[in-house]
Design a protein around this motif. Structure first.
Motif, short mmCIF file in Angstrom:
data_model
loop_
_atom_site.label_atom_id
_atom_site.label_comp_id
_atom_site.label_asym_id
_atom_site.label_seq_id
_atom_site.Cartn_x
_atom_site.Cartn_y
_atom_site.Cartn_z
N ASP A 1 -36.53 -3.07 -11.78
CA ASP A 1 -36.62 -3.26 -10.34
C ASP A 1 -35.36 -2.78 -9.63
N MET A 2 -35.56 -1.85 -8.71
CA MET A 2 -34.49 -1.34 -7.87
C MET A 2 -35.00 -1.29 -6.44
N GLY A 3 -34.07 -1.45 -5.49
CA GLY A 3 -34.55 -1.46 -4.12
C GLY A 3 -33.49 -1.23 -3.08
N TRP A 4 -33.96 -1.09 -1.86
CA TRP A 4 -33.11 -0.97 -0.67
C TRP A 4 -33.45 -2.11 0.28
N TYR A 5 -32.41 -2.70 0.84
CA TYR A 5 -32.52 -3.73 1.85
C TYR A 5 -31.67 -3.30 3.03
N ARG A 6 -31.86 -3.93 4.16
CA ARG A 6 -31.02 -3.64 5.32
C ARG A 6 -30.77 -4.91 6.12
N GLN A 7 -29.66 -4.86 6.83
CA GLN A 7 -29.29 -5.99 7.68
C GLN A 7 -28.79 -5.46 9.01
N ALA A 8 -29.55 -5.77 10.05
CA ALA A 8 -29.17 -5.37 11.40
C ALA A 8 -28.26 -6.45 11.99
N THR B 1 -38.89 -0.97 -2.54
CA THR B 1 -38.55 -1.19 -3.94
C THR B 1 -39.28 -0.18 -4.81
N ILE B 2 -38.74 0.02 -6.01
CA ILE B 2 -39.37 0.93 -6.96
C ILE B 2 -39.15 0.38 -8.37
N THR B 3 -40.17 0.50 -9.18
CA THR B 3 -40.06 0.02 -10.55
C THR B 3 -39.80 1.18 -11.51
N ARG B 4 -39.59 0.83 -12.76
CA ARG B 4 -39.38 1.84 -13.79
C ARG B 4 -40.61 2.74 -13.93
N ALA B 5 -41.78 2.16 -13.68
CA ALA B 5 -43.03 2.93 -13.74
C ALA B 5 -43.31 3.68 -12.44
N LEU B 6 -42.33 3.68 -11.54
CA LEU B 6 -42.40 4.40 -10.27
C LEU B 6 -43.42 3.80 -9.31
N ARG B 7 -43.68 2.52 -9.49
CA ARG B 7 -44.51 1.81 -8.54
C ARG B 7 -43.63 1.44 -7.34
N LYS C 1 -43.27 2.12 6.41
CA LYS C 1 -44.33 2.85 5.70
C LYS C 1 -44.66 4.16 6.41
N GLY C 2 -44.77 5.22 5.63
CA GLY C 2 -45.08 6.52 6.18
C GLY C 2 -43.88 7.28 6.70
N ARG C 3 -42.73 6.62 6.79
CA ARG C 3 -41.51 7.28 7.26
C ARG C 3 -40.43 7.36 6.19
N PHE C 4 -40.34 6.33 5.37
CA PHE C 4 -39.30 6.27 4.33
C PHE C 4 -39.93 6.48 2.96
N THR C 5 -39.15 7.08 2.05
CA THR C 5 -39.58 7.28 0.68
C THR C 5 -38.47 6.88 -0.27
N ILE C 6 -38.78 5.96 -1.17
CA ILE C 6 -37.82 5.55 -2.18
C ILE C 6 -38.09 6.33 -3.46
N SER C 7 -37.02 6.70 -4.14
CA SER C 7 -37.17 7.42 -5.41
C SER C 7 -35.98 7.11 -6.29
N ARG C 8 -36.09 7.48 -7.55
CA ARG C 8 -35.01 7.26 -8.49
C ARG C 8 -34.92 8.46 -9.44
N ASP C 9 -33.70 8.78 -9.84
CA ASP C 9 -33.45 9.84 -10.80
C ASP C 9 -32.70 9.21 -11.97
N ASN C 10 -33.41 8.92 -13.03
CA ASN C 10 -32.79 8.23 -14.16
C ASN C 10 -31.72 9.09 -14.84
N ALA C 11 -31.90 10.39 -14.79
CA ALA C 11 -30.92 11.28 -15.42
C ALA C 11 -29.58 11.25 -14.69
N LYS C 12 -29.64 10.99 -13.39
CA LYS C 12 -28.41 10.93 -12.58
C LYS C 12 -27.99 9.50 -12.29
N ASN C 13 -28.73 8.54 -12.80
CA ASN C 13 -28.41 7.12 -12.56
C ASN C 13 -28.32 6.82 -11.06
N THR C 14 -29.24 7.36 -10.30
CA THR C 14 -29.15 7.28 -8.84
C THR C 14 -30.49 6.88 -8.23
#
Length: 114
Positions: free
Chosen positions: A32-39, A49-55, A63-76
């Protein structure tokens, strides 16, 4: 694990930014990895959020504006933000859930001008 978020800045409404979150260790096994924000004056809220299975999971407001992704090779972990609105202005934090606890990055400020 240490997390270093970057990519924030000042952008006009309708513009785009891509946030990055570099981890100090391999993220391959992290589910489990994710982004949060605080105004200002508000509580911290889930963005995506995004899981290891890319869920993926998104807040309705992004929704429809932001996209979460992960690059395991770059640890990012990434957050591509398009169609930014003034109400997206906040400090954005990345996090991971590892060894039964959350780890947080230091936050990166996103300011959207109208």
């Amino acid at each position: 694990v240490q997390l270093q978020a970057s990519g924030g800045g000042l952008v006009q409404a309708g513009g785009s930014l891509k946030l990055s979150c570099a981890a100090s260790r391999s993220i391959f096994s992290i589910n489990d990895m994710g982004w949060y924000r605080q105004a200002p004056g508000k509580q911290r809220e889930l963005v995506a959020t995004i899981t290891r299975a890319l869920r993926t999971n998104y807040a309705d407001s992004v929704k429809g504006r932001f996209t979460i992704s992960r690059d395991n090779a770059k640890n990012t972990l990434y957050l591509q933000m398009n169609g930014l609105k003034p109400e997206d202005t906040a400090v954005y934090y990345c996090n991971v859930f590892l060894d039964s606890r959350f780890y947080w990055g230091q936050g990166t400020l996103v300011t959207v001008s109208s």
